[in-house]
Design an enzyme around this catalytic site. Sequence first.
Site, PDB file in Angstrom:
ATOM      1  N   CYS A   1       9.988  -7.740  -3.214  1.00 47.71           N
ATOM      2  CA  CYS A   1       9.155  -6.538  -3.325  1.00 47.71           C
ATOM      3  C   CYS A   1       7.909  -6.763  -4.178  1.00 47.71           C
ATOM      4  O   CYS A   1       6.778  -6.464  -3.756  1.00 47.71           O
ATOM      5  CB  CYS A   1       9.982  -5.370  -3.846  1.00 47.71           C
ATOM      6  SG  CYS A   1      10.622  -5.564  -5.532  1.00 47.71           S
TER       7      CYS A   1
ATOM      8  N   HIS B   1      12.412  -2.084  -8.037  1.00 51.60           N
ATOM      9  CA  HIS B   1      11.774  -2.110  -6.718  1.00 51.60           C
ATOM     10  C   HIS B   1      10.372  -1.518  -6.793  1.00 51.60           C
ATOM     11  O   HIS B   1      10.084  -0.656  -7.631  1.00 51.60           O
ATOM     12  CB  HIS B   1      12.610  -1.328  -5.701  1.00 51.60           C
ATOM     13  CG  HIS B   1      12.169  -1.538  -4.281  1.00 51.60           C
ATOM     14  ND1 HIS B   1      12.175  -2.769  -3.681  1.00 51.60           N
ATOM     15  CD2 HIS B   1      11.681  -0.677  -3.356  1.00 51.60           C
ATOM     16  CE1 HIS B   1      11.723  -2.663  -2.443  1.00 51.60           C
ATOM     17  NE2 HIS B   1      11.406  -1.401  -2.214  1.00 51.60           N
TER      18      HIS B   1
ATOM     19  N   HIS C   1       6.789  -1.981   2.170  1.00 49.62           N
ATOM     20  CA  HIS C   1       7.555  -2.683   1.127  1.00 49.62           C
ATOM     21  C   HIS C   1       8.475  -3.715   1.748  1.00 49.62           C
ATOM     22  O   HIS C   1       8.745  -3.707   2.955  1.00 49.62           O
ATOM     23  CB  HIS C   1       8.344  -1.689   0.265  1.00 49.62           C
ATOM     24  CG  HIS C   1       9.477  -1.008   0.969  1.00 49.62           C
ATOM     25  ND1 HIS C   1      10.646  -0.629   0.329  1.00 49.62           N
ATOM     26  CD2 HIS C   1       9.634  -0.619   2.259  1.00 49.62           C
ATOM     27  CE1 HIS C   1      11.461  -0.033   1.184  1.00 49.62           C
ATOM     28  NE2 HIS C   1      10.876  -0.012   2.356  1.00 49.62           N
TER      29      HIS C   1
END
Length: 399
Positions: free
Chosen positions: A311, A359, A371
């Site tokens: 990420c 994240h 993402h």
Amino acid sequence: MASHRKPRPTGTRVAGIRTPALATAALTSVALLSQTADATPSDDGRPSLEEVEKKVDDLYRQAGSATEKYNAAKEKTAKQRKRVDRLLDDVAQRTQKLNEAREELGSFASAQYRTGAAVPETATFLLADSPQDYFDQKQLMSRLTGRQKDAVDDYVTQQSETMKKRREATESLETLTESQKDLKTAKATVQKKLATARELLSELTAEEKARLAAIEKKKQQEAARKAAELAKQQEAAERERQEREREEAARQESGAGSGTGTDTGTGTGTTEPSAPDASYGTKAEKALAFARAQIGKPYVWGATGPGSYDCSGLTQAAWKAADVSLPRTTYDQVNAGTTVPVSQAQPGDLVFFYDDLSHVGLYIGNGMMIHAPKPGAYVREESIYYDGEGSIHSVVRPA
């Protein structure tokens, strides 16, 4: 995390924080599962569907956190290795200079031997543990010529600097060893968490996976609904902002707004920040164009491209394409810009998730982001509410 970390903006968190998203077959709502018969253990002693979901959910969250720790340890190790290499090169160069200084002194010793002058003293110097202390003796120094004294001074200086750099290199090597241990530990932690999660998911029956997939679909629909709501709110706020600007322009044109103090104060009670300038929009477009080009590439923990990403690796690479340098980890990226409310997120902003900042995604507008979700998934567009409104930690504008 850096001590200057910004305070979390109000209004961007709600109670009931969920852990990170699961593999497709395990992104289940505990509340929904608790309403089914699967919420209780089966007669054969196998864990319930709810228990499997919770365990896998926790494992993926822990793996996400461990991945960022791995990224930090990897970056630290790389920097430390470069420092060690520089120091070792410096030590080698200084050792060469020390040897050259020793050879010059050796030539004086040979000359003294041929003439029979001060041979013992010179020989003693070349074997001495502390040449500086030895040459502090006035009796010997008085016998040296100016050139010899310069050679001695050079030798002493080179020896001192070489020993200093050797100590620095030794200390850096020890630090590098510790960094490598941290890196190895973080890597093992990620691998263990992911292996356990895969094992739990592999034990689900086809029927259980189908039920979980149905619940996941319903969850995605709810996330899409929330994203649409946010998009409408943002559109309304933008229309209101434009209308205020038109009214202000009209007042200034008619002279009503030329410092008379007649402003009605419309909107003064809001905390809305000014819209990002054109330069930000240009950079954001470049970052988003890069991110869109990565859609379909696999998530791989610790990866920074070009074939795969995790990420924070994706967000770092996207903004690098816009000539903006972001730190490697989510822990540092969250401090690399200005925090804004979710309701005022703009394309290009970074959206962070979970209390442990495990994240991050790149906002593209209308409540959506690009993402790299998790192991087994691919870079994709998805609602920022993919794991519930409570999972959103903050939004940061990086440039």
